[in-house]
Design a protein around this motif. Structure first.
Motif, PDB file in Angstrom:
ATOM      1  N   SER A  61     -28.850  -5.055  28.050  1.00 38.71           N
ATOM      2  CA  SER A  61     -27.816  -5.427  29.019  1.00 38.71           C
ATOM      3  C   SER A  61     -26.529  -4.694  28.682  1.00 38.71           C
ATOM      4  N   GLU A  62     -25.562  -4.757  29.622  1.00 33.86           N
ATOM      5  CA  GLU A  62     -24.287  -4.090  29.418  1.00 33.86           C
ATOM      6  C   GLU A  62     -23.308  -4.936  28.607  1.00 33.86           C
ATOM      7  N   ASP A  63     -23.677  -6.180  28.279  1.00 31.05           N
ATOM      8  CA  ASP A  63     -22.767  -7.075  27.558  1.00 31.05           C
ATOM      9  C   ASP A  63     -22.287  -6.467  26.247  1.00 31.05           C
ATOM     10  N   ILE A  64     -23.198  -5.803  25.565  1.00 37.95           N
ATOM     11  CA  ILE A  64     -22.855  -5.245  24.259  1.00 37.95           C
ATOM     12  C   ILE A  64     -21.741  -4.199  24.388  1.00 37.95           C
ATOM     13  N   PHE A  65     -21.720  -3.470  25.497  1.00 36.57           N
ATOM     14  CA  PHE A  65     -20.700  -2.441  25.676  1.00 36.57           C
ATOM     15  C   PHE A  65     -19.312  -3.045  25.841  1.00 36.57           C
ATOM     16  N   THR A  66     -19.246  -4.207  26.474  1.00 28.16           N
ATOM     17  CA  THR A  66     -17.948  -4.887  26.633  1.00 28.16           C
ATOM     18  C   THR A  66     -17.358  -5.215  25.270  1.00 28.16           C
ATOM     19  N   GLN A  67     -18.181  -5.794  24.385  1.00 28.38           N
ATOM     20  CA  GLN A  67     -17.721  -6.152  23.051  1.00 28.38           C
ATOM     21  C   GLN A  67     -17.351  -4.915  22.240  1.00 28.38           C
ATOM     22  N   VAL A  68     -18.169  -3.877  22.343  1.00 30.08           N
ATOM     23  CA  VAL A  68     -17.936  -2.653  21.571  1.00 30.08           C
ATOM     24  C   VAL A  68     -16.652  -1.964  22.019  1.00 30.08           C
ATOM     25  N   ARG A  69     -16.438  -1.873  23.318  1.00 28.78           N
ATOM     26  CA  ARG A  69     -15.240  -1.206  23.827  1.00 28.78           C
ATOM     27  C   ARG A  69     -13.972  -1.959  23.426  1.00 28.78           C
ATOM     28  N   GLU A  70     -14.050  -3.267  23.372  1.00 26.83           N
ATOM     29  CA  GLU A  70     -12.881  -4.045  22.938  1.00 26.83           C
ATOM     30  C   GLU A  70     -12.600  -3.848  21.447  1.00 26.83           C
ATOM     31  N   ALA A  71     -13.674  -3.651  20.679  1.00 27.66           N
ATOM     32  CA  ALA A  71     -13.512  -3.520  19.230  1.00 27.66           C
ATOM     33  C   ALA A  71     -13.049  -2.131  18.810  1.00 27.66           C
ATOM     34  N   LEU A  72     -13.461  -1.115  19.544  1.00 21.52           N
ATOM     35  CA  LEU A  72     -13.147   0.250  19.145  1.00 21.52           C
ATOM     36  C   LEU A  72     -11.652   0.542  19.262  1.00 21.52           C
ATOM     37  N   ARG A  73     -11.152   1.285  18.301  1.00 21.07           N
ATOM     38  CA  ARG A  73      -9.766   1.727  18.325  1.00 21.07           C
ATOM     39  C   ARG A  73      -9.609   2.840  19.360  1.00 21.07           C
ATOM     40  N   THR A  74      -8.360   3.041  19.808  1.00 18.09           N
ATOM     41  CA  THR A  74      -8.087   4.155  20.704  1.00 18.09           C
ATOM     42  C   THR A  74      -8.504   5.465  20.029  1.00 18.09           C
ATOM     43  N   GLY A  75      -9.257   6.268  20.751  1.00 19.52           N
ATOM     44  CA  GLY A  75      -9.780   7.500  20.175  1.00 19.52           C
ATOM     45  C   GLY A  75     -11.110   7.317  19.477  1.00 19.52           C
ATOM     46  N   GLY A  76     -11.597   6.068  19.428  1.00 17.77           N
ATOM     47  CA  GLY A  76     -12.892   5.807  18.808  1.00 17.77           C
ATOM     48  C   GLY A  76     -14.027   6.392  19.632  1.00 17.77           C
ATOM     49  N   ARG A  77     -15.148   6.646  18.960  1.00 19.23           N
ATOM     50  CA  ARG A  77     -16.294   7.242  19.633  1.00 19.23           C
ATOM     51  C   ARG A  77     -17.430   6.228  19.767  1.00 19.23           C
ATOM     52  N   LEU A  78     -18.107   6.322  20.898  1.00 12.69           N
ATOM     53  CA  LEU A  78     -19.249   5.466  21.189  1.00 12.69           C
ATOM     54  C   LEU A  78     -20.430   6.339  21.569  1.00 12.69           C
ATOM     55  N   VAL A  79     -21.550   6.139  20.875  1.00 16.39           N
ATOM     56  CA  VAL A  79     -22.777   6.878  21.160  1.00 16.39           C
ATOM     57  C   VAL A  79     -23.910   5.871  21.273  1.00 16.39           C
ATOM     58  N   ALA A  80     -24.729   6.028  22.314  1.00 19.30           N
ATOM     59  CA  ALA A  80     -25.865   5.120  22.509  1.00 19.30           C
ATOM     60  C   ALA A  80     -27.084   5.928  22.920  1.00 19.30           C
ATOM     61  N   ASN A  81     -28.241   5.561  22.349  1.00 18.35           N
ATOM     62  CA  ASN A  81     -29.508   6.214  22.675  1.00 18.35           C
ATOM     63  C   ASN A  81     -30.429   5.232  23.383  1.00 18.35           C
ATOM     64  N   ALA A  82     -31.187   5.716  24.350  1.00 25.02           N
ATOM     65  CA  ALA A  82     -32.161   4.874  25.042  1.00 25.02           C
ATOM     66  C   ALA A  82     -33.415   5.690  25.337  1.00 25.02           C
ATOM     67  N   VAL A  83     -34.566   5.005  25.333  1.00 26.21           N
ATOM     68  CA  VAL A  83     -35.833   5.673  25.666  1.00 26.21           C
ATOM     69  C   VAL A  83     -36.521   5.013  26.858  1.00 26.21           C
ATOM     70  N   THR A  84     -36.093   3.800  27.226  1.00 29.44           N
ATOM     71  CA  THR A  84     -36.726   3.107  28.344  1.00 29.44           C
ATOM     72  C   THR A  84     -35.942   3.336  29.634  1.00 29.44           C
ATOM     73  N   LEU A  85     -36.616   3.119  30.782  1.00 28.71           N
ATOM     74  CA  LEU A  85     -35.931   3.246  32.069  1.00 28.71           C
ATOM     75  C   LEU A  85     -34.796   2.245  32.181  1.00 28.71           C
ATOM     76  N   GLU A  86     -35.034   1.026  31.667  1.00 24.62           N
ATOM     77  CA  GLU A  86     -33.994   0.002  31.733  1.00 24.62           C
ATOM     78  C   GLU A  86     -32.779   0.403  30.896  1.00 24.62           C
ATOM     79  N   GLY A  87     -33.056   0.960  29.718  1.00 20.48           N
ATOM     80  CA  GLY A  87     -31.962   1.413  28.867  1.00 20.48           C
ATOM     81  C   GLY A  87     -31.209   2.571  29.501  1.00 20.48           C
ATOM     82  N   GLU A  88     -31.946   3.503  30.110  1.00 19.16           N
ATOM     83  CA  GLU A  88     -31.310   4.637  30.784  1.00 19.16           C
ATOM     84  C   GLU A  88     -30.424   4.161  31.934  1.00 19.16           C
ATOM     85  N   ALA A  89     -30.868   3.135  32.666  1.00 13.72           N
ATOM     86  CA  ALA A  89     -30.081   2.614  33.777  1.00 13.72           C
ATOM     87  C   ALA A  89     -28.746   2.051  33.288  1.00 13.72           C
ATOM     88  N   ILE A  90     -28.778   1.376  32.117  1.00 16.22           N
ATOM     89  CA  ILE A  90     -27.546   0.830  31.542  1.00 16.22           C
ATOM     90  C   ILE A  90     -26.603   1.956  31.147  1.00 16.22           C
TER      91      ILE A  90
END
Length: 406
Positions: free
Chosen positions: A330-359
């Protein structure tokens, strides 16, 4: 600026004979002198004020020194107090100008002088309060190491550790009481071992690997077989690309969310000794496995948190960089991660499933960034013939956080 109230004096095994006139004067004029029993004994002929033994735990000594703020206090320390010493610890609690230091030659300087090694060419590791596995990532053929011992049993423990890992041919020089009248050096080949020596010692190690020794490579993308795993691991080629996208910088903190075998977090920490990582994993078996991998690969400082994101992220230290590699449902994790990251912080995510790719596609559409699809093919057999068999493709999302959390 007021005169410093706290002086930190480095004293060697040669005692007062090795002190400068300035250091002697400071010790003699101190209202209180604090140090280890050995330090106080070495400087006893100069001390006019009261004495206090530093004692344990170490933090109690720091607290007592700070409680005497404003009074003439001298702390005695071994060698150079700002090299793996108390000077840097005390300085963190003081304003500029409160502390004055007179260093003595460090044990590293003495050791390199005895061995004829250039200080700038050696790697220095402390095993004081650190697990023996700290050595693992530093074991590279033809490397020279200076290792600070915790006590008299450390050299033999190190010898056995080297032999068990295929570095038994390494030459180990054990130096006791460097610079003092009881100075002594013993040398051995690691696989032969060495008996217990004086508690005050350090080692010079000339690293030599056997032909079959598995040395931890310096490049990103370690062989999968170096990790204990149950199949839940970012594979070598994908890991190398992912580490490149994460772009580690010295001193940064990484969250490895859905860590699996902990391979991303471990390789992150291997890139620089000041890098830290927190591996978040919900499976207790995998949590234990990550801990074992961290020890095997020489990053015992890896913090492992058992829990499920995003709830497990709430109380963690804020990261500079986040990698999401597992459990992307789900996209919930991205909300928490974006709030936690400092300005200029980097976010990288990998997915192999269609559901993950859609997110990931939804995140890209909303916030921008880059989407990359990574495909790897490996040679395999088809009957008596050969062909390249594609592995599951990985879709990778990467973005840098702006000031508004986007």
């Amino acid at each position: 600026m007021k005169a410093p109230w706290l002086s930190v004096i480095g004293i060697g095994a040669d005692g007062v004979e090795g002190l400068s006139s300035l250091a002697r004067q400071i010790i003699a004029q101190a209202e209180t002198v604090i140090g280890g029993e050995r330090h106080l004994k070495l400087a006893a002929s100069l001390i006019r004020g009261t004495t206090e033994i530093w004692g344990t735990p170490f933090s109690d000594g720091v607290r007592r020194v700070l409680e005497m703020r404003g009074r003439p206090v001298t702390v005695l320390a071994s060698g150079d107090p700002f090299f793996f010493g108390v000077g840097s610890t005390l300085a963190k609690h003081l304003e500029p100008g409160e502390l004055f230091c007179v260093p003595a030659p460090s044990s590293i300087a003495w050791a390199c002088a005895r061995l004829g090694w250039a200080q700038q060419d050696v790697r220095i590791i402390s095993l004081c309060g650190r697990p023996i596995e700290t050595l693992a990532s530093q074991l590279q053929p033809a490397t020279r190491l200076i290792v600070l011992s915790a006590d008299g049993s450390t050299p033999d423990t190190v010898c056995r550790f080297l032999a068990d890992r295929g570095f038994g041919k390494s030459k180990v020089h054990v130096m006791e009481h460097l610079g003092g009248p009881e100075e002594r050096t013993q040398s051995c080949v690691a696989e032969e071992g060495i008996p217990a020596v004086a508690a005050l010692n350090l080692m010079g190690i000339e690293v030599a690997a056997d032909e079959s020794t598995r040395v931890i490579p310096l490049a990103s993308g370690l062989d999968d077989d170096l990790f204990e795993h149950d199949g839940q691991i970012t594979k070598r080629e994908i890991r190398a690309i992912t580490l490149s996208t994460l772009a580690p910088k010295a001193g940064e903190v990484l969250w490895d969310v859905g860590a699996g075998a902990g391979s991303i977090a471990i390789e992150w920490m291997l890139r620089h000794p000041s890098n830290r990582a927190i591996a978040i994993e919900q499976s207790p078996d995998r949590v234990a496995r990550i801990g074992r991998n961290a020890l095997t690969l020489g990053v015992p400082g890896l913090q492992v948190v058992e829990g499920r994101a995003p709830d497990a992220l709430l109380s963690l230290e804020r990261p500079n960089v986040v990698f999401i590699g597992g459990g992307l449902t789900s996209e919930d994790i991205f909300t928490q991660v974006r709030e936690a990251l400092r300005t200029g912080g980097r976010l990288v995510a990998n997915a192999v499933t269609l559901e993950g790719e859609a997110i990931l596609a939804a995140q890209h559409a909303k916030y921008g960034g880059t989407l990359t699809r990574i495909g790897i093919e490996r040679l395999d057999t088809v009957g008596r013939l050969h062909a390249f068999r594609p592995a599951m493709r990985v879709t990778q999302y990467a973005t840098t956080i702006s000031g508004d959390g986007a």
